[in-house]
Design a protein around this motif. Structure first.
Motif, PDB file in Angstrom:
ATOM      1  N   GLN A  27       0.823  -1.200   0.000  1.00  0.00           N
ATOM      2  CA  GLN A  27       0.000   0.000   0.000  1.00  0.00           C
ATOM      3  C   GLN A  27       0.865   1.261   0.000  1.00  0.00           C
ATOM      4  OE1 GLN A  27      -3.397   0.059  -0.240  1.00  0.00           O
ATOM      5  NE2 GLN A  27      -3.172  -2.150  -0.543  1.00  0.00           N
ATOM      6  N   LEU A  28       1.990   1.209   0.704  1.00  0.00           N
ATOM      7  CA  LEU A  28       2.890   2.361   0.709  1.00  0.00           C
ATOM      8  C   LEU A  28       3.501   2.591  -0.670  1.00  0.00           C
ATOM      9  CD1 LEU A  28       4.380   4.541   2.353  1.00  0.00           C
ATOM     10  CD2 LEU A  28       6.110   2.822   2.912  1.00  0.00           C
ATOM     11  N   TYR A  29       3.841   1.509  -1.365  1.00  0.00           N
ATOM     12  CA  TYR A  29       4.420   1.636  -2.714  1.00  0.00           C
ATOM     13  C   TYR A  29       3.390   2.223  -3.682  1.00  0.00           C
ATOM     14  CZ  TYR A  29       6.362   0.329  -7.227  1.00  0.00           C
ATOM     15  OH  TYR A  29       6.824   0.358  -8.526  1.00  0.00           O
ATOM     16  N   GLN A  30       2.151   1.751  -3.590  1.00  0.00           N
ATOM     17  CA  GLN A  30       1.119   2.291  -4.481  1.00  0.00           C
ATOM     18  C   GLN A  30       0.848   3.763  -4.179  1.00  0.00           C
ATOM     19  OE1 GLN A  30      -2.364  -0.153  -4.376  1.00  0.00           O
ATOM     20  NE2 GLN A  30      -1.334  -1.985  -5.122  1.00  0.00           N
ATOM     21  N   PHE A  31       0.893   4.132  -2.913  1.00  0.00           N
ATOM     22  CA  PHE A  31       0.672   5.531  -2.548  1.00  0.00           C
ATOM     23  C   PHE A  31       1.816   6.412  -3.056  1.00  0.00           C
ATOM     24  CE2 PHE A  31       1.004   9.045   0.577  1.00  0.00           C
ATOM     25  CZ  PHE A  31      -0.230   9.631   0.352  1.00  0.00           C
ATOM     26  N   SER A  32       3.056   5.924  -2.952  1.00  0.00           N
ATOM     27  CA  SER A  32       4.194   6.713  -3.452  1.00  0.00           C
ATOM     28  C   SER A  32       4.180   6.809  -4.974  1.00  0.00           C
ATOM     29  CB  SER A  32       5.508   6.091  -2.974  1.00  0.00           C
ATOM     30  OG  SER A  32       5.677   4.786  -3.522  1.00  0.00           O
ATOM     31  N   LEU A  34       1.637   7.395  -6.820  1.00  0.00           N
ATOM     32  CA  LEU A  34       0.804   8.540  -7.195  1.00  0.00           C
ATOM     33  C   LEU A  34       1.624   9.827  -7.211  1.00  0.00           C
ATOM     34  CD1 LEU A  34      -2.420   7.734  -5.119  1.00  0.00           C
ATOM     35  CD2 LEU A  34      -2.026   7.333  -7.548  1.00  0.00           C
ATOM     36  N   GLY A  43       7.921  10.786  -5.158  1.00  0.00           N
ATOM     37  CA  GLY A  43       7.586   9.383  -4.889  1.00  0.00           C
ATOM     38  C   GLY A  43       8.621   8.712  -4.016  1.00  0.00           C
ATOM     39  N   ILE A  46       8.256  10.002  -0.398  1.00  0.00           N
ATOM     40  CA  ILE A  46       7.133   9.381   0.321  1.00  0.00           C
ATOM     41  C   ILE A  46       7.490   7.960   0.722  1.00  0.00           C
ATOM     42  CG2 ILE A  46       4.770   8.556   0.077  1.00  0.00           C
ATOM     43  CD1 ILE A  46       4.941  11.530   0.517  1.00  0.00           C
ATOM     44  N   GLY A  50       7.793   6.823   4.613  1.00  0.00           N
ATOM     45  CA  GLY A  50       6.960   5.734   5.122  1.00  0.00           C
ATOM     46  C   GLY A  50       7.783   4.607   5.716  1.00  0.00           C
TER      47      GLY A  50
END
Length: 339
Positions: A27-32, A34, A43, A46, A50
């Motif tokens: 989830q952290l990778y997908q958020f970064s 963005l 990216g 972030i 995290g």
């Protein structure tokens, strides 16, 4: 069987933790990703922030979970490692405000023993306070889920207070180890019929060392009812005293000899404290029950209807007896209130 179960629980915990970390970093990778579309360095920033936050949380949780290691417990006071253990214990203990050398913390065994004696007084005060509560909970809420749950929570609270008294810094594993040792030392945790008489004896002695019938204004007819309440409360109190004193002695042990005598010494001290608590709570319980029974008797006799003009002879006798008993009970209640 027990070792296999513990191993299975540990393996399952590690497996669940692994899946949780995979999900978290995904989830952290997908958020970064963005923010990576806006700017590549955003990216990466972030993702790094995290990761640092997760690592910091893991570090702080480990410090909260794992207590600092102490030197091995010496066998006796003359053992070579006794000085090192007392010095490490001095650093982990809070300094009691009434200690003669409060401002001068040192690592001597004499200083540690003096501090432990003062902390013991505070811990015994907590044991007596919660054991007194459990006396009335056991008496009036016996054999109910509320009484069982409340008594168990009070015992856990007592162990936690004793742990706080003896430690400057609190750790989850340290408290759990204390709870486990206390539970394993209680009767029936590992059933053995040979140990039951030694635990039943103080409850019976505290029951028959007090003249219960003389404390009941209502007479001996209330004694069986009161004895049922009293034995339930005394049993609950004894187990609470035993739990608290076992926890206390475990925290105050400075040698392996002290730790080996925890069970025997705790039984003796719990029996003594039980008699003291019973001596204070028994009159309160007897007067409360007596007044409640008398008031209930008056209310019940009020429901007896007066005899009608065409009533038979038996109904006249019942009505007359009901009014007579009601007058006697009301006189006793008014006398007690005036006293």
């Amino acid at each position: 069987m027990q070792k296999q179960l513990i191993s299975l629980i540990r393996y399952g915990s590690i497996l669940l933790l692994g899946f949780f970390l995979i999900f978290l970093f995904n989830q952290l990778y997908q958020f970064s990703a963005l923010f990576h579309r806006l700017h590549p360095f955003a990216g990466y920033g972030i993702l790094a922030a995290g990761s640092v936050a997760v690592a910091l949380f893991a570090y702080r949780f480990h410090r909260l979970w794992q207590p600092p290691s102490l030197p091995p417990l010496p066998d006796t006071e003359r053992a070579p490692g006794y000085g090192d253990y007392s010095a490490a214990l001095a650093r982990s203990l809070p300094v009691h405000p009434d200690h003669p050398d409060h401002s001068n913390r040192n690592d001597s065994a004499r200083w540690v023993k003096t501090n432990l004696k003062l902390l013991e007084v505070d811990a015994l005060r907590q044991v007596k306070q919660i054991a007194t509560k459990n006396f009335f909970i056991g008496a009036f809420a016996q054999n109910t889920s509320y009484g069982t749950t409340t008594s168990m929570l009070n015992n856990l609270k007592l162990v936690w207070r004793i742990y706080k008294i003896h430690h400057r810094n609190y750790h989850i594993r340290g408290y759990m180890d204390l709870c486990r040792f206390t539970y394993e030392s209680l009767p029936l945790s590992d059933f053995s019929k040979e140990e039951l008489p030694s635990h039943i004896k103080p409850v019976i002695q505290s029951a028959f060392s007090n003249t219960l019938a003389s404390l009941l204004p209502g007479g001996n007819l209330l004694t069986p009812f009161f004895m049922n309440l009293f034995l339930a409360g005394a049993t609950n109190t004894y187990l609470t005293c035993l739990s608290g004193i076992i926890s206390l002695r475990y925290n105050q042990a400075m040698t392996a000899e002290d730790q080996a005598e925890i069970i025997a010494q705790s039984k003796f001290e719990a029996s003594f404290l039980l008699k003291e608590i019973v001596r204070e709570c028994n009159p309160v319980l007897s007067v409360t029950v007596s007044k409640a029974v008398k008031n209930a008797g008056v209310d019940s006799l009020d429901s007896v209807q007066a005899a009608s003009e065409k009533g038979n002879f038996a109904q006249d006798i019942v009505t007359h007896l009901a009014h007579s008993l009601k007058s006697i009970l009301r006189e006793n209640v008014s006398v007690e209130k005036g006293a």
